[in-house]
Design a protein around this motif. Sequence first.
Motif, short mmCIF file in Angstrom:
data_model
loop_
_atom_site.label_atom_id
_atom_site.label_comp_id
_atom_site.label_asym_id
_atom_site.label_seq_id
_atom_site.Cartn_x
_atom_site.Cartn_y
_atom_site.Cartn_z
N ILE A 252 -10.40 6.79 8.75
CA ILE A 252 -11.74 5.45 8.00
C ILE A 252 -10.99 4.50 9.63
CG2 ILE A 252 -11.56 5.65 6.15
CD1 ILE A 252 -10.16 3.35 5.50
N GLY A 253 -9.83 4.65 10.64
CA GLY A 253 -9.38 4.47 11.48
C GLY A 253 -8.86 2.75 11.14
N GLU A 254 -8.16 1.80 12.04
CA GLU A 254 -7.32 1.05 11.45
C GLU A 254 -7.87 -0.09 10.98
OE1 GLU A 254 -3.38 0.31 14.39
OE2 GLU A 254 -4.40 2.29 14.71
N SER B 92 -10.90 -0.52 9.21
CA SER B 92 -11.22 -0.65 8.18
C SER B 92 -10.21 -0.11 7.27
CB SER B 92 -11.73 0.52 8.02
OG SER B 92 -13.66 0.58 8.79
N TYR B 93 -9.06 0.26 7.82
CA TYR B 93 -7.71 0.17 6.48
C TYR B 93 -6.91 -0.95 6.48
CZ TYR B 93 -2.71 1.49 6.14
OH TYR B 93 -1.53 2.10 5.50
N LEU B 94 -7.15 -1.67 7.60
CA LEU B 94 -6.08 -3.14 6.88
C LEU B 94 -7.04 -3.67 5.96
CD1 LEU B 94 -5.79 -4.58 10.31
CD2 LEU B 94 -4.12 -3.36 8.63
N LYS B 95 -8.87 -3.36 6.20
CA LYS B 95 -9.86 -3.99 5.06
C LYS B 95 -9.64 -3.00 3.19
CE LYS B 95 -13.35 -5.26 8.87
NZ LYS B 95 -14.47 -4.44 9.59
N VAL B 96 -9.40 -1.91 3.34
CA VAL B 96 -9.41 -1.34 2.16
C VAL B 96 -7.71 -1.09 1.71
CG1 VAL B 96 -11.90 -0.26 2.86
CG2 VAL B 96 -9.89 0.74 3.23
N ILE B 97 -7.06 -1.00 2.44
CA ILE B 97 -6.00 -0.37 1.88
C ILE B 97 -5.59 -1.50 0.47
CG2 ILE B 97 -3.82 -2.33 3.68
CD1 ILE B 97 -4.26 1.01 2.07
N GLU B 98 -5.23 -2.56 0.48
CA GLU B 98 -5.60 -3.29 -0.36
C GLU B 98 -6.31 -3.25 -2.09
OE1 GLU B 98 -2.71 -5.47 -1.02
OE2 GLU B 98 -2.87 -5.20 1.04
N LYS B 99 -7.41 -2.11 -2.08
CA LYS B 99 -8.12 -2.30 -3.14
C LYS B 99 -7.34 -1.10 -3.98
CE LYS B 99 -12.50 -2.15 -1.26
NZ LYS B 99 -13.59 -1.78 -1.55
N PRO B 100 -7.42 -1.38 -4.98
CA PRO B 100 -6.16 -0.51 -6.23
C PRO B 100 -6.30 1.03 -6.16
CG PRO B 100 -7.91 -1.59 -7.67
CD PRO B 100 -8.02 -1.89 -6.07
N PHE C 20 2.79 11.03 4.64
CA PHE C 20 3.67 12.61 4.51
C PHE C 20 5.30 13.15 4.69
CE2 PHE C 20 -0.50 14.31 5.03
CZ PHE C 20 -0.84 15.22 3.84
N THR C 21 4.98 11.90 5.81
CA THR C 21 7.13 12.24 6.32
C THR C 21 7.94 10.55 5.85
OG1 THR C 21 5.94 10.29 8.24
CG2 THR C 21 5.65 13.63 7.73
N GLY C 22 7.20 9.80 5.09
CA GLY C 22 7.66 8.02 4.94
C GLY C 22 7.51 7.62 6.53
N ARG C 23 6.60 8.01 6.86
CA ARG C 23 5.95 6.86 7.78
C ARG C 23 4.31 7.01 7.98
NH1 ARG C 23 7.69 8.40 13.52
NH2 ARG C 23 5.68 8.18 13.04
N PRO C 24 3.29 5.89 7.31
CA PRO C 24 2.61 5.77 6.86
C PRO C 24 1.39 6.20 8.25
CG PRO C 24 3.28 4.15 5.48
CD PRO C 24 4.44 4.25 6.24
N GLY D 150 -4.58 4.35 10.14
CA GLY D 150 -6.16 5.01 10.40
C GLY D 150 -6.59 5.62 8.87
N TYR D 151 -5.43 6.01 8.69
CA TYR D 151 -5.87 7.24 7.08
C TYR D 151 -5.59 6.36 5.95
CZ TYR D 151 -5.43 10.87 10.88
OH TYR D 151 -6.20 12.28 11.71
N ILE D 152 -6.33 7.42 4.89
CA ILE D 152 -5.92 6.46 3.84
C ILE D 152 -5.48 8.16 2.53
CG2 ILE D 152 -6.24 3.73 3.76
CD1 ILE D 152 -8.61 4.11 2.22
N PHE D 153 -5.41 7.75 0.91
CA PHE D 153 -5.42 8.87 -0.14
C PHE D 153 -6.46 7.37 -0.91
CE2 PHE D 153 -1.76 11.06 0.75
CZ PHE D 153 -2.21 11.93 1.44
#
Length: 123
Positions: free
Chosen positions: A58-60, A62-70, A77-81, A84-87
Amino acid sequence: MAYDEYLADRIRKQLQEKYVGFTELKMMGGLCFKVDNKMLCGVHIDKKFGDSLLMARIGEDSYLKVIEKPECLPMDFTGRPMKGYIFVTPDGFDTESDLSYWIDLCLAFNPLAKASKSRKRNS
């Protein structure tokens, strides 16, 4: 099966309904959907979480806008997020309108995304 076929079918249907040309690539123990040769979203079963997750590019911004959603988790995958990508957990894509929201975010970012360098394979 390494990924949730039902979720993959739902994503296919949404992309087809939006008249988006896409390809599929099995990778990372899951399935990746690509648009314009760039990763758009995917289906992944996370061993730590224990369920199917929607992987969304989603890009950085949008990431900052949605990452706090539950329902959002950093894609890690490697210990480092990955920037711009989320699960997204199943609670976040339960309905078709929920899934459409995430796919629309991915599609909005896709024209701005850089394509991965193609790797040459030795035969």
